[in-house]
Design a protein around this motif. Structure first.
Motif, short mmCIF file in Angstrom:
data_model
loop_
_atom_site.label_atom_id
_atom_site.label_comp_id
_atom_site.label_asym_id
_atom_site.label_seq_id
_atom_site.Cartn_x
_atom_site.Cartn_y
_atom_site.Cartn_z
N SER A 382 48.05 46.04 41.78
CA SER A 382 46.89 45.52 42.20
C SER A 382 45.57 46.26 41.49
O SER A 382 44.75 47.08 41.94
N PRO A 383 45.52 46.07 40.11
CA PRO A 383 44.45 46.62 39.21
C PRO A 383 43.10 46.24 39.25
O PRO A 383 43.15 45.14 39.59
N TYR A 384 42.16 47.21 38.92
CA TYR A 384 40.83 46.89 38.64
C TYR A 384 41.03 46.49 37.22
O TYR A 384 41.86 46.55 36.50
N TRP A 385 40.05 45.50 37.03
CA TRP A 385 39.93 45.05 35.58
C TRP A 385 38.63 45.62 35.02
O TRP A 385 37.41 45.40 35.50
N LYS A 427 37.25 43.95 41.08
CA LYS A 427 37.86 44.58 42.27
C LYS A 427 39.39 43.99 42.30
O LYS A 427 39.53 42.89 41.81
N PRO A 428 40.52 44.83 42.91
CA PRO A 428 41.91 44.25 42.87
C PRO A 428 41.62 42.84 43.60
O PRO A 428 40.90 42.98 44.80
N ASN A 432 41.62 38.32 40.40
CA ASN A 432 41.13 39.55 39.41
C ASN A 432 41.81 38.63 38.16
O ASN A 432 43.00 38.35 38.25
N LEU A 436 47.88 40.34 39.52
CA LEU A 436 48.42 41.30 40.54
C LEU A 436 48.99 42.61 39.80
O LEU A 436 49.21 43.49 40.86
N GLU A 503 44.54 49.51 44.06
CA GLU A 503 44.92 49.86 42.75
C GLU A 503 46.14 51.05 42.84
O GLU A 503 45.84 52.04 43.69
#
Length: 551
Positions: A382-385, A427-428, A432, A436, A503
């Motif tokens: 669930s990463p931030y970019w 945001k996750p 995004n 995921l 994340e």
């Protein structure tokens, strides 16, 4: 060139030089074994093994000063002087290419390999080959002096190192930066292996591969096949216009396609009528797969275009990729990942065995994915970019001016400012841009593997759409593979982390090497030759560097 590598090359090369015997022999009666056949069989075993450390003789020697004199006479070998000196110092200056009977068989084998250097994918002549040829020819003469013997001994060894450099080493590493190849060159340390070879009986080592990646010799086989086709000189362009052909159609074009596919080995039947039958459809599908096309079995514009690439162009492609194969590791004993940019594929290996593969999206020509390697250390669920500042400046600011709610609509936020520009992250969540999950192998190029919400792009045959990072079509499967030996992770927990909306970055217990490579010709797991388009225009530049091309 250090001695460990040099010595390995010397021993390995003999294993390759020794020819297989038995061609053209008369067939023996069933159940009957003659003395000659036993000799031939034993010769086969000998020729596939290592006959000790060159000539086993130690009495016939020469002075080390002869090496200095030799280098002065043949200055193009000066780069090998240290290696030659080290080699003979370990032999106490004993001759390696002569025994009590004279010149050993391996000298002729080496000379033959050098004489046929073109078949090794090297389009140049090694230094002073004519001198070597002349000395070999004179060596049987009664007038062949001790001085000439020393000269022949040393020129054979020097040619040996020159061959190894050209055929197994490739162009000087200093040139690789010029062609944006940032993978480290292979490193070879074979001391223990070499010791075991030299201390063991010859019959124990029947097959030893050259110190190059297996792709090199696989490509070499096809190089020779394509040269045979090119030499026939009957290549003609297939002109189909804009028309497509499929199962059941009839046309003169179909007859031409059948002939071409038969020459290339995709069609097994040499019958070249005008009917588009099932055999042709299967052959077209195989050809399309080998060239990265949609394998629909329809002869359309893209398929005709690939069929019309001349043999000479394919030969150049094979030579260029044989050169690339000289730089990469001979083998890797751990898990590792390979992304081949022109192929748009990720390959997952364990102990040098292919486990599975999947489609990827790579950088556009204007945002080329970098050729390099790294160690995959982290997985971000669930990463931030964190949007690169270049994208903020060149793309997002324009969108934000047109729509004041742009960031909110795209689940983005400003986290600060730097150099007059907002720092923006997404945001996750399922929308995004990284999807995921992302897989991190820290590097100065800020490149990583990641999921994507744009799944439809994986269905395209050409997949250069990104800003440089690599989107993978099966991220869940990759996470499974990387975490398969960690009991704290299973399918349920991986899926939950990917969809948590928060994340979470985890460190892998074992790093996994990642190689980002660029091969426009390669042999696949089924032994079929594959070609891909040179999407970043790298082949021609490398071809100019390694040769004045003469197919």
């Amino acid at each position: 060139m250090n001695f460990r590598f040099s010595a390995f090359i010397i021993v390995s090369f003999f294993m390759i030089l020794l020819p297989f015997q038995g061609c053209g022999q008369k067939k023996q009666d069933a159940g009957k074994v003659s003395a000659d056949s036993l000799i031939d069989r034993d010769q086969n075993v000998w020729n596939r093994s290592i006959p000790g450390s060159f000539s086993s003789q130690t009495k016939s020697r020469f002075d080390s000063l002869e090496i200095r004199d030799f280098i002065r006479q043949y200055p193009k070998f000066s780069k090998f002087e240290e290696s030659i000196m080290t080699f003979y110092s370990h032999r106490n200056m004993a001759f390696a290419w002569f025994d009590a009977e004279g010149l050993i068989e391996h000298a002729d084998n080496l000379t033959d390999r050098i004489r046929n250097l073109k078949s090794e994918g090297v389009n140049k002549e090694l230094p002073y080959f004519q001198s070597l040829d002349s000395l070999i020819y004179s060596s049987d003469s009664d007038q062949f002096s001790h001085f000439q013997k020393i000269k022949l001994e040393l020129i054979l060894t020097a040619q040996y190192f020159a061959f190894a450099e050209s055929v197994w080493g490739g162009i000087d590493a200093k040139f690789l930066k010029e062609i944006d190849w940032n993978l480290p060159r292979k490193k070879v340390s074979f001391e223990e292996y070499l010791d075991s070879i030299l201390e063991s009986p010859p019959g124990n080592f029947k097959e030893v591969k050259a110190p190059v990646n297996r792709q090199h010799d696989l490509l070499k086989n096809f190089l020779n096949q394509y040269r045979v086709q090119a030499a026939k000189g009957h290549w003609l362009e297939i002109k189909a216009g804009s028309k497509s052909f499929e199962l059941g159609d009839s046309s003169e074009v179909i007859k031409q396609v059948k002939l071409r596919l038969f020459e290339l080995g995709d069609l097994k039947d040499s019958k070249t009528d005008q009917i588009f039958d099932l055999d042709l459809q299967n052959a077209v599908k195989q050809f399309q797969t080998r060239h990265g096309l949609k394998d629909d079995g329809v002869i359309g514009k893209g398929t005709i275009s690939e069929l019309n690439v001349p043999y000479e162009q394919r030969i150049k492609q094979l030579l260029v990729n044989m050169e690339r194969s000289r730089w990469i590791p001979v083998s890797v004993s751990t898990d590792y990942l390979v992304v081949n940019i022109p192929e748009f594929r990720l390959h997952v290996y364990s102990a040098d065995q292919l486990v599975w593969s999947c489609n990827v999206v790579v950088g556009k020509a204007i945002h080329k994915t970098v050729i390099f390697s790294g160690d995959l250390k982290y997985i971000a669920f669930s990463p931030y970019w964190n949007v690169p500042q270049s994208i903020v400046k060149n793309e997002l600011l324009k969108d934000m001016r047109r729509d004041k709610n742009y960031l909110q609509k795209h689940n983005m936020e400003i986290t600060g400012y730097r150099d007059g520009l907002p720092e923006i992250r997404q945001k996750p969540g399922p929308s995004n841009s990284l999807g995921l999950v992302k897989f991190l192998f820290p590097n100065s190029y800020n490149i990583y593997l990641h999921d994507t919400p744009s799944k439809s792009l994986f269905n395209e045959s050409a997949r250069a759409f990104s800003h440089g990072c690599i989107r993978i079509s099966e991220p869940f499967k990759l996470a499974q593979f990387l975490l398969r030996n960690d009991p704290s992770w299973d399918d349920t927990s991986i899926n939950a982390a990917m969809n948590a909306g928060v994340e979470r970055i985890i460190s892998l217990k074992e790093k996994t090497p990642v190689f980002i490579v660029y091969f426009t010709a390669f042999v696949d797991k089924d032994g079929l030759i594959n070609f891909r388009k040179d999407i970043y225009d790298r082949d021609e530049r490398l071809a100019d560097m390694i040769m004045n091309f003469q197919p």
